[in-house]
Design a protein around this motif. Structure first.
Motif, PDB file in Angstrom:
ATOM      1  N   MET A   1       0.871  -1.456  -0.015  1.00  0.00           N
ATOM      2  CA  MET A   1      -0.044  -0.023   0.026  1.00  0.00           C
ATOM      3  C   MET A   1       0.849   1.095  -0.065  1.00  0.00           C
ATOM      4  O   MET A   1       2.147   1.379   0.713  1.00  0.00           O
ATOM      5  N   SER A   2       0.287   2.341  -0.810  1.00  0.00           N
ATOM      6  CA  SER A   2       1.172   3.574  -0.533  1.00  0.00           C
ATOM      7  C   SER A   2       1.000   4.351   0.608  1.00  0.00           C
ATOM      8  O   SER A   2       0.209   4.073   1.214  1.00  0.00           O
ATOM      9  N   PRO A   3       1.934   5.143   1.160  1.00  0.00           N
ATOM     10  CA  PRO A   3       1.924   5.809   2.320  1.00  0.00           C
ATOM     11  C   PRO A   3       0.635   6.841   2.305  1.00  0.00           C
ATOM     12  O   PRO A   3       0.120   7.113   3.534  1.00  0.00           O
ATOM     13  N   SER A   4       0.243   7.378   1.181  1.00  0.00           N
ATOM     14  CA  SER A   4      -0.975   8.213   1.171  1.00  0.00           C
ATOM     15  C   SER A   4      -2.207   7.367   1.541  1.00  0.00           C
ATOM     16  O   SER A   4      -3.087   7.999   2.409  1.00  0.00           O
ATOM     17  N   ILE A   5      -2.414   6.192   1.193  1.00  0.00           N
ATOM     18  CA  ILE A   5      -3.429   5.379   1.350  1.00  0.00           C
ATOM     19  C   ILE A   5      -3.719   5.149   2.998  1.00  0.00           C
ATOM     20  O   ILE A   5      -4.549   5.050   3.659  1.00  0.00           O
ATOM     21  N   ILE A   6      -2.589   4.645   3.579  1.00  0.00           N
ATOM     22  CA  ILE A   6      -2.152   4.403   4.993  1.00  0.00           C
ATOM     23  C   ILE A   6      -2.541   5.574   5.824  1.00  0.00           C
ATOM     24  O   ILE A   6      -3.214   5.408   6.659  1.00  0.00           O
ATOM     25  N   LEU A   7      -2.122   6.761   5.557  1.00  0.00           N
ATOM     26  CA  LEU A   7      -2.417   8.021   6.200  1.00  0.00           C
ATOM     27  C   LEU A   7      -3.957   8.388   6.119  1.00  0.00           C
ATOM     28  O   LEU A   7      -4.507   8.648   7.254  1.00  0.00           O
ATOM     29  N   LEU A   8      -4.329   8.078   4.991  1.00  0.00           N
ATOM     30  CA  LEU A   8      -5.914   8.112   4.948  1.00  0.00           C
ATOM     31  C   LEU A   8      -6.860   7.233   5.836  1.00  0.00           C
ATOM     32  O   LEU A   8      -7.605   7.736   6.414  1.00  0.00           O
ATOM     33  N   HIS A   9      -6.218   5.970   5.764  1.00  0.00           N
ATOM     34  CA  HIS A   9      -6.821   5.014   6.692  1.00  0.00           C
ATOM     35  C   HIS A   9      -6.652   5.442   8.186  1.00  0.00           C
ATOM     36  O   HIS A   9      -7.721   5.319   9.009  1.00  0.00           O
ATOM     37  N   LEU A  10      -5.648   5.922   8.643  1.00  0.00           N
ATOM     38  CA  LEU A  10      -5.332   6.483   9.933  1.00  0.00           C
ATOM     39  C   LEU A  10      -6.066   7.536  10.404  1.00  0.00           C
ATOM     40  O   LEU A  10      -6.814   7.609  11.269  1.00  0.00           O
ATOM     41  N   ALA A  11      -6.368   8.362   9.245  1.00  0.00           N
ATOM     42  CA  ALA A  11      -7.152   9.592   9.606  1.00  0.00           C
ATOM     43  C   ALA A  11      -8.718   9.135   9.833  1.00  0.00           C
ATOM     44  O   ALA A  11      -9.393   9.744  10.786  1.00  0.00           O
ATOM     45  N   ALA A  12      -9.012   8.275   8.796  1.00  0.00           N
ATOM     46  CA  ALA A  12     -10.589   7.844   8.924  1.00  0.00           C
ATOM     47  C   ALA A  12     -10.625   7.006  10.278  1.00  0.00           C
ATOM     48  O   ALA A  12     -11.716   7.160  10.948  1.00  0.00           O
ATOM     49  N   SER A  13      -9.842   6.175  10.672  1.00  0.00           N
ATOM     50  CA  SER A  13     -10.269   5.538  11.881  1.00  0.00           C
ATOM     51  C   SER A  13     -10.056   6.379  13.190  1.00  0.00           C
ATOM     52  O   SER A  13     -10.795   6.163  13.977  1.00  0.00           O
ATOM     53  N   LEU A  14      -9.158   7.404  12.955  1.00  0.00           N
ATOM     54  CA  LEU A  14      -9.092   8.560  14.230  1.00  0.00           C
ATOM     55  C   LEU A  14     -10.372   9.161  14.298  1.00  0.00           C
ATOM     56  O   LEU A  14     -10.997   9.406  15.319  1.00  0.00           O
ATOM     57  N   CYS A  15     -10.939   9.594  13.215  1.00  0.00           N
ATOM     58  CA  CYS A  15     -12.263  10.100  13.260  1.00  0.00           C
ATOM     59  C   CYS A  15     -13.427   9.262  13.732  1.00  0.00           C
ATOM     60  O   CYS A  15     -14.301   9.774  14.362  1.00  0.00           O
ATOM     61  N   LEU A  16     -13.435   7.981  13.416  1.00  0.00           N
ATOM     62  CA  LEU A  16     -14.486   7.236  13.732  1.00  0.00           C
ATOM     63  C   LEU A  16     -14.248   7.142  15.505  1.00  0.00           C
ATOM     64  O   LEU A  16     -15.290   6.940  16.076  1.00  0.00           O
TER      65      LEU A  16
END
Length: 100
Positions: A1-16
């Motif tokens: 996975m690319s780093p931008s996808i990983i950061l997007l997943h981390l941001a989404a999980s933090l929001c949840l």
């Protein structure tokens, strides 16, 4: 996975996570709001009882973060003093450590 996808997943999980904690806090305040304020005010007479109150609140809620959010809202409304709120947060952190 690319780093931008990983950061997007981390941001989404933090929001949840933040949204979920807010929902727990809102539900708990709606269910026990008035009684909770009375019991917290009665149990914040000294630092030791405040610490035990925070311990048992985190034990019941299974989350020191939700206890901290509840206390922050009570301290903002000047329902409990800052020192007693900090003692309750320490008790909640102790409970989370013991439970984990």
């Amino acid at each position: 996975m690319s780093p931008s996808i990983i950061l997007l997943h981390l941001a989404a999980s933090l929001c949840l996570l933040i949204w979920g904690i807010r929902m727990v806090k809102t539900g708990f305040v709606r269910l026990y709001g008035a009684n909770l304020r009375k019991h917290i005010q009665a149990s914040t007479k000294n630092r030791m009882t405040s610490c035990f109150t925070g311990f048992f609140a985190a034990f019941l809620l299974q989350s020191a973060t939700s206890v901290t959010l509840l206390l922050a809202s009570f301290m903002k409304q000047h329902k409990i003093p800052l020192v007693m709120g900090l003692a309750m947060v320490i008790g909640a952190d102790i409970a989370t450590t013991i439970i984990a």
